[in-house]
Structure formats: C-alpha cells, structure tokens
Motif scaffolding. Structure first.
Motif, PDB file in Angstrom:
ATOM      1  N   ARG A  91      16.736 -11.051  16.482  1.00  0.00           N
ATOM      2  CA  ARG A  91      15.548 -11.421  15.696  1.00  0.00           C
ATOM      3  C   ARG A  91      15.743 -11.028  14.243  1.00  0.00           C
ATOM      4  NH1 ARG A  91      10.284 -10.141  19.363  1.00  0.00           N
ATOM      5  NH2 ARG A  91      10.160 -12.292  20.018  1.00  0.00           N
ATOM      6  N   PRO A  92      15.159 -11.803  13.343  1.00  0.00           N
ATOM      7  CA  PRO A  92      15.193 -11.387  11.935  1.00  0.00           C
ATOM      8  C   PRO A  92      14.524 -10.017  11.786  1.00  0.00           C
ATOM      9  CG  PRO A  92      14.442 -13.655  12.146  1.00  0.00           C
ATOM     10  CD  PRO A  92      14.503 -13.091  13.529  1.00  0.00           C
ATOM     11  N   LEU A  93      15.059  -9.211  10.875  1.00  0.00           N
ATOM     12  CA  LEU A  93      14.582  -7.841  10.699  1.00  0.00           C
ATOM     13  C   LEU A  93      14.184  -7.635   9.248  1.00  0.00           C
ATOM     14  CD1 LEU A  93      14.371  -5.092  12.236  1.00  0.00           C
ATOM     15  CD2 LEU A  93      16.631  -4.593  11.326  1.00  0.00           C
ATOM     16  N   THR A  94      12.933  -7.272   9.019  1.00  0.00           N
ATOM     17  CA  THR A  94      12.438  -7.067   7.660  1.00  0.00           C
ATOM     18  C   THR A  94      13.020  -5.785   7.087  1.00  0.00           C
ATOM     19  OG1 THR A  94      10.375  -8.201   8.190  1.00  0.00           O
ATOM     20  CG2 THR A  94      10.368  -6.785   6.240  1.00  0.00           C
ATOM     21  N   LEU A  95      13.655  -5.913   5.922  1.00  0.00           N
ATOM     22  CA  LEU A  95      14.235  -4.757   5.228  1.00  0.00           C
ATOM     23  C   LEU A  95      13.363  -4.312   4.062  1.00  0.00           C
ATOM     24  CD1 LEU A  95      17.964  -5.919   5.204  1.00  0.00           C
ATOM     25  CD2 LEU A  95      16.832  -4.410   6.836  1.00  0.00           C
ATOM     26  N   ILE A  96      12.736  -5.279   3.388  1.00  0.00           N
ATOM     27  CA  ILE A  96      11.836  -4.980   2.273  1.00  0.00           C
ATOM     28  C   ILE A  96      10.645  -5.923   2.372  1.00  0.00           C
ATOM     29  CG2 ILE A  96      11.547  -4.937  -0.249  1.00  0.00           C
ATOM     30  CD1 ILE A  96      14.589  -4.686  -0.494  1.00  0.00           C
ATOM     31  N   SER A  97       9.448  -5.375   2.179  1.00  0.00           N
ATOM     32  CA  SER A  97       8.259  -6.218   2.058  1.00  0.00           C
ATOM     33  C   SER A  97       7.398  -5.664   0.930  1.00  0.00           C
ATOM     34  CB  SER A  97       7.483  -6.295   3.373  1.00  0.00           C
ATOM     35  OG  SER A  97       7.040  -5.023   3.773  1.00  0.00           O
ATOM     36  N   GLN A  98       7.018  -6.570   0.029  1.00  0.00           N
ATOM     37  CA  GLN A  98       6.195  -6.219  -1.133  1.00  0.00           C
ATOM     38  C   GLN A  98       6.773  -5.036  -1.905  1.00  0.00           C
ATOM     39  OE1 GLN A  98       3.916  -8.330  -2.029  1.00  0.00           O
ATOM     40  NE2 GLN A  98       4.068  -9.483  -0.140  1.00  0.00           N
ATOM     41  N   GLY A  99       8.090  -5.024  -2.079  1.00  0.00           N
ATOM     42  CA  GLY A  99       8.747  -3.979  -2.854  1.00  0.00           C
ATOM     43  C   GLY A  99       8.938  -2.660  -2.120  1.00  0.00           C
ATOM     44  N   LYS A 100       8.547  -2.606  -0.846  1.00  0.00           N
ATOM     45  CA  LYS A 100       8.678  -1.377  -0.060  1.00  0.00           C
ATOM     46  C   LYS A 100       9.854  -1.524   0.908  1.00  0.00           C
ATOM     47  CE  LYS A 100       6.252   1.622   3.143  1.00  0.00           C
ATOM     48  NZ  LYS A 100       6.637   1.420   4.508  1.00  0.00           N
ATOM     49  N   VAL A 101      10.793  -0.582   0.836  1.00  0.00           N
ATOM     50  CA  VAL A 101      11.971  -0.583   1.701  1.00  0.00           C
ATOM     51  C   VAL A 101      11.594  -0.031   3.074  1.00  0.00           C
ATOM     52  CG1 VAL A 101      14.293   0.331   2.000  1.00  0.00           C
ATOM     53  CG2 VAL A 101      13.499  -0.286  -0.277  1.00  0.00           C
ATOM     54  N   HIS A 102      12.017  -0.708   4.118  1.00  0.00           N
ATOM     55  CA  HIS A 102      11.767  -0.274   5.486  1.00  0.00           C
ATOM     56  C   HIS A 102      12.998   0.494   5.977  1.00  0.00           C
ATOM     57  CE1 HIS A 102       8.102  -2.739   6.130  1.00  0.00           C
ATOM     58  NE2 HIS A 102       8.656  -3.456   5.159  1.00  0.00           N
ATOM     59  N   LEU A 103      12.999   1.795   5.740  1.00  0.00           N
ATOM     60  CA  LEU A 103      14.149   2.635   6.072  1.00  0.00           C
ATOM     61  C   LEU A 103      14.452   2.649   7.569  1.00  0.00           C
ATOM     62  CD1 LEU A 103      13.474   5.613   3.632  1.00  0.00           C
ATOM     63  CD2 LEU A 103      15.161   3.770   3.400  1.00  0.00           C
ATOM     64  N   ARG A 104      13.407   2.599   8.365  1.00  0.00           N
ATOM     65  CA  ARG A 104      13.600   2.609   9.824  1.00  0.00           C
ATOM     66  C   ARG A 104      14.418   1.395  10.269  1.00  0.00           C
ATOM     67  NH1 ARG A 104       8.725   2.913  14.244  1.00  0.00           N
ATOM     68  NH2 ARG A 104      10.016   3.702  15.931  1.00  0.00           N
ATOM     69  N   ASN A 105      14.100   0.229   9.722  1.00  0.00           N
ATOM     70  CA  ASN A 105      14.845  -0.982  10.067  1.00  0.00           C
ATOM     71  C   ASN A 105      16.269  -0.928   9.521  1.00  0.00           C
ATOM     72  OD1 ASN A 105      12.617  -1.933  11.392  1.00  0.00           O
ATOM     73  ND2 ASN A 105      12.049  -3.417   9.827  1.00  0.00           N
ATOM     74  N   MET A 106      16.439  -0.323   8.353  1.00  0.00           N
ATOM     75  CA  MET A 106      17.784  -0.172   7.798  1.00  0.00           C
ATOM     76  C   MET A 106      18.618   0.742   8.683  1.00  0.00           C
ATOM     77  SD  MET A 106      17.039  -0.040   3.703  1.00  0.00           S
ATOM     78  CE  MET A 106      18.699   0.487   3.336  1.00  0.00           C
ATOM     79  N   ARG A 107      18.017   1.829   9.157  1.00  0.00           N
ATOM     80  CA  ARG A 107      18.728   2.739  10.067  1.00  0.00           C
ATOM     81  C   ARG A 107      19.096   2.026  11.364  1.00  0.00           C
ATOM     82  NH1 ARG A 107      15.188   6.650   8.057  1.00  0.00           N
ATOM     83  NH2 ARG A 107      13.709   6.284   9.734  1.00  0.00           N
ATOM     84  N   LYS A 108      18.189   1.193  11.838  1.00  0.00           N
ATOM     85  CA  LYS A 108      18.418   0.469  13.091  1.00  0.00           C
ATOM     86  C   LYS A 108      19.692  -0.380  13.005  1.00  0.00           C
ATOM     87  CE  LYS A 108      16.067  -2.688  16.233  1.00  0.00           C
ATOM     88  NZ  LYS A 108      14.860  -3.479  16.448  1.00  0.00           N
ATOM     89  N   GLU A 109      19.933  -0.998  11.864  1.00  0.00           N
ATOM     90  CA  GLU A 109      21.124  -1.838  11.673  1.00  0.00           C
ATOM     91  C   GLU A 109      22.231  -1.124  10.902  1.00  0.00           C
ATOM     92  OE1 GLU A 109      21.911  -4.716  12.973  1.00  0.00           O
ATOM     93  OE2 GLU A 109      20.009  -4.786  14.052  1.00  0.00           O
ATOM     94  N   MET A 110      22.008   0.170  10.605  1.00  0.00           N
ATOM     95  CA  MET A 110      22.982   0.984   9.882  1.00  0.00           C
ATOM     96  C   MET A 110      23.373   0.364   8.530  1.00  0.00           C
ATOM     97  SD  MET A 110      25.416   2.527  12.795  1.00  0.00           S
ATOM     98  CE  MET A 110      25.032   1.871  14.408  1.00  0.00           C
ATOM     99  N   ILE A 111      22.352  -0.059   7.798  1.00  0.00           N
ATOM    100  CA  ILE A 111      22.560  -0.612   6.460  1.00  0.00           C
ATOM    101  C   ILE A 111      22.231   0.476   5.460  1.00  0.00           C
ATOM    102  CG2 ILE A 111      21.784  -2.335   4.786  1.00  0.00           C
ATOM    103  CD1 ILE A 111      21.037  -4.086   7.165  1.00  0.00           C
TER     104      ILE A 111
END
Length: 161
Positions: free
Chosen positions: A103-123
């Motif tokens: 599934r597509p994974l949101t990394l940033i929304s409205q200028g806010k970084v989603h660290l949890r999703n980044m950790r999930k994909e190790m980005i």
C-alpha cells in the motif's frame, strides 16, 4: 558432437519440476513481498548481493539437479507462468492487487514528517530529503503530501504557497 536427443529429453518428472518451481516461486514471492523493504527507487550493492545469493540458494531447491535443457525450460516456464498469472489476477481482482502490492505509505502530510512510517520502511531523513530535492523542493514545509508508492518511488505534491 552433442547428442541432441539427450540434451532435449526430460531427466526429471515434469510434474516434479512444476511443483518445485511453484513452491520456490511462492516462497520467494512472499519473502520479497512481506520481509524485504521497498527502496526509494534504487538498488544498493547489498540488495544485488542478496538477490544473487537467493537465486543461487534457491536454484538447487527448484531444480533438484536437472540435467537437460528441457528440464530448465519447464522450470523457467513454471516461474514465468506464476508471474504472469499473478499479474493477470491483480489486474482483474482488487483483493489480489491489495495482497500482492504494498500500500502507498504517507511520509509527509501538510509539511509534517511521519517518522513512524519512515521507520517502518527504514527511510532516513537524508533519503527523504534527497527525494524531495529531486522534485525541486528544498524544505519539508513546501510539501502538501509525499507518499512512498507501492513500487518504492516517492510521489510529492507541493503546497500552493
């Protein structure tokens, strides 16, 4: 002079080749789909090495020591057939598409970084910023939405600012 009859005959039962190819295809498919991470559009040396090692390790399990060209053709056609069937099923059935594609994974929304999703994909933050720079974006607050797509690419929608 090679004996073409021996070269083209089957040295294994074709059903055994199909079963071996099918089992290894599904094992590797599930491994790649659920264990390995998506990448942000590049293949690292470690990824290439992993693929080579997996190919070498699975070759004997699939082939079981086949000796003829025809055995290899049956095995390759089995693997290619599964790949085609999965693509066909994913095209025609939404539930299959949801199963086989991440599934597509949101990394940033409205200028806010989603660290949890980044950790999930190790980005890492550096990888994310590199992807943003490729889109001509210098700062996170310029991003309305950044999504890691199912193919590993990062799609970016800029703010209207």
């Amino acid at each position: 002079m090679p004996d073409f009859a021996d070269l083209l005959s089957l040295s294994m039962n074709p059903l055994e080749l199909i079963a071996r190819g099918s089992l290894m295809y599904w094992f590797l498919f599930l491994l790649f789909r659920f264990v390995l991470r998506r990448d942000a559009g590049s293949i690292a040396i470690a990824d290439v090495l992993l693929l080579v090692l997996i190919a070498d390790a699975s070759q004997n399990a699939m082939a079981g020591g086949y000796e003829t060209v025809t055995d290899g053709i049956v095995l390759v056609l089995t693997i290619a057939g599964w790949n085609w069937l999965i693509d066909w099923l994913a095209f025609h059935f939404d539930w299959v598409r949801r199963l086989v594609a991440a599934r597509p994974l949101t990394l940033i929304s409205q200028g806010k970084v989603h660290l949890r999703n980044m950790r999930k994909e190790m980005i890492s933050q550096d990888e994310l910023m590199a992807a943003l720079r490729e889109q001509g974006i210098e700062k996170v607050d310029q991003v309305k939405l950044a999504v890691m797509e199912s193919d590993g690419q990062i799609s970016v929608v800029k703010n209207g600012k």
